[in-house]
Design an enzyme around this catalytic site. Structure first.
Site: not given
Ligand SMILES: *[C@@H]1O[C@H](CO)[C@@H](O)[C@H](O)[C@H]1NC(C)=O
Ligand SMILES: *[C@@H]1O[C@H](CO)[C@@H](O)[C@H](O)[C@H]1NC(C)=O
Ligand SMILES: *[C@@H]1O[C@H](CO)[C@@H](O)[C@H](O)[C@H]1NC(C)=O
Length: 502
Positions: A399, A145, A44, A331, A101, A190, A333
């Site tokens: 996250e 990742h 990313q 993580n 991280r 994930e 959200y």
């Protein structure tokens, strides 16, 4: 006058609905030595997609078809951190974080996934780690990742059980090269996304379609590969390097939509299919959750699958997997509302296997991503859910973050998101006895958001994508986060706590 009247109507409506009134903040501090971090991932941000001997990964290849990305973009340059990593370190330093991280690009250090090592790739991570150390920031490193070397995908990728051997070889290289400086390792980020979106629905690289079959097969191999990398660290590196290794799971909160027993059971079932799928083998009794076993076995039998579409761990594999994590990486959200919905038996899909229907309350604040609503109460509930089902493990929130599409510096909704989510982490620690030892904001900066390209921005720093310098500029949320870190928690007079002053 008219405004005042409208205001009171709102307050009354809010009070009646109950949950939509802002919760009062808890003014207290986090434990000493709490880990404060910001997070990114290699594909990313790094760019340098073909630099200095890097091999292709599945995202490099998948995105050559521009129709699979919302804006047709790629991660070929992204934030160009392969060259501009010092800008990232400067940004991190200004935040005052204790940890950064980031993830290692497997194909940068092992272009074919196994075999020949690419020394310039190894040297890049050594430079990054040295720059972090010079800024007094500890690395927290994710091995995987989502950016599998394409050479391994060509051999079946996560569907090939040999991936446990391949991943162990890669992990060994990383522990050997970087382990003296890295004290927190995250094996896989994930696995749910890899298994369901990479090999199930196919909306992420490598874009394979097998929503009720490949999903569970790749999930099984992800768990075994994680466990092998953990055991390698535990037996050969931990005794001298003295660090920790664990896995990061994405778990969003499923609230029952109403008080019916079937809705409460549906919400728990959804949590088990999402989080328990990976957590129960690793942090629980060593097998898949009972409700998942039952649902997928029953449906498989009715659909003519024998054996079940959900694999079974052998006794030996259970020993390998159970207890293979020094902390629970979470993580978190968002949240959703859940009812039972019995699905047509002919549908072979992990989603249908759950017999649920999830929705969002239209009153929840939205974000730049359709799936992301602001539900801070879900943070605390998810932490308690983990505490209760997996014997109160150490948890690192690896996250948590908020997207918008504008990328404005005056990002007040993101301030609101962080304020209330982090405060719910604090309540979980202080009020509920959950052992959260760290928190990482996603993301350090706006970056390549996978199939959404550059249209969804999660950064607490903005990146000037209009110029080749790609300079990073702090947003209001970054300033707010830095203040929280300085105070190690919430003080009554903190700027932004009662009304944002930016
Ligand atoms: C590119 O992706 C689109 C959308 O998924 C798909 O319909 C199309 O077949 C793909 N093209 C190629 C050449 O694979
Ligand atoms: C469930 O019942 C409790 C107690 O009557 C009530 O406070 C709560 O709002 C109800 N929840 C839902 C989702 O209806
Ligand atoms: C980027 O930042 C550097 C260092 O502050 C500065 O010299 C340069 O002019 C900036 N570039 C742009 C395009 O603003």
């Amino acid at each position: 006058m008219a405004m005042k009247f409208a205001y009171w109507l709102l307050v009354i409506a809010g009070a009646a609905a109950g949950v939509y009134v802002d919760e009062p903040l808890l003014y207290d501090t986090f434990p000493p030595d709490f880990i404060w971090a910001a997070a990114t991932s290699a594909h990313q941000i790094e760019g340098g997609w073909d630099a200095d001997g890097k091999g292709l990964n599945i995202w490099d290849v998948y995105t050559t078809n521009s129709s699979v990305v919302l804006d047709g973009s790629t991660g070929q340059t992204a934030c160009n951190s392969y060259y501009f990593y010092q800008k990232d370190v400067n940004a991190l330093q200004s935040l005052g974080v204790s940890h950064y991280r980031f993830s290692i690009s497997w194909a940068r250090v092992l272009p074919n996934g196994i075999g020949e090592v690419n020394q310039p790739g190894v040297d890049y991570y050594k430079r990054l780690i040295a720059a972090l150390k010079a800024a007094n920031i500890e690395p927290m490193v994710t091995l995987y990742h989502w950016d599998l070397p394409q050479a391994l995908e060509d051999m079946g990728g996560w569907l090939n059980p040999s991936i446990a051997d391949w991943f162990e070889e890669y992990a060994r290289l990383c522990y050997t090269e970087f382990g003296n400086d890295v004290k927190i390792w995250i094996t896989i980020n994930e696995p749910w996304v890899v298994a369901y979106q990479g090999y199930g629905s196919g909306i992420n690289a490598p874009g394979k379609y097998g929503p009720g079959t490949y999903t569970y097969q790749s999930g099984h191999n992800l768990i075994l590969a994680h466990a092998r990398a953990y055991r390698l660290y535990e037996s050969e590196f931990k005794p001298t390097q003295q660090g920790k290794a664990g896995i990061t799971l994405n778990i969003n909160w499923y609230d029952p939509k109403d008080n019916q027993t079937s809705s409460q059971e549906a919400a728990e079932r959804a949590m088990q299919f999402l989080g328990g799928w990976f957590a129960n083998p690793i942090f629980g009794d060593g097998g898949y959750p009972a409700v998942m076993r039952q649902k997928v076995d029953e449906k498989s039998a009715a659909q003519g699958y024998n054996p079940s579409r959900l694999p079974v761990f052998t006794a030996e594999e259970k020993l390998l997997v159970q207890g293979s994590s020094d902390f629970f990486g979470l993580n978190y959200y968002t949240g959703s509302l859940t009812i039972e919905k019995i699905q047509d038996i002919s549908i072979v899909d992990y989603g249908a296997d759950q017999d649920i229907e999830a929705s969002y309350d239209p009153a929840w604040y939205g974000s730049g991503s359709g799936w992301l609503k602001i539900t801070p109460f879900g943070m605390r509930n998810t932490l308690k859910w983990i505490r209760d089902r997996f014997n109160n493990p150490d948890i690192i929130v690896t996250e948590n973050g908020f997207s918008d599409n504008a990328g404005n510096l005056d990002d007040l909704m993101r301030v609101y998101y962080y304020k209330h989510n982090i405060n719910n982490v604090l309540k979980a620690i202080k009020t509920d006895g959950v052992k959260v030892i760290g928190y990482a904001a996603w993301s350090l900066m706006d970056n390549y958001e996978w199939g959404s390209g550059y249209t969804q921005k999660f950064g607490i720093f903005s990146v000037d994508f209009a110029t080749a310098d790609l300079n990073r500029t702090v947003k209001a949320s970054g300033r707010y986060y830095a203040q929280l870190i300085r105070d190690n928690g919430f003080t009554v007079d903190q700027p932004c706590n009662n009304y944002p002053i930016y």
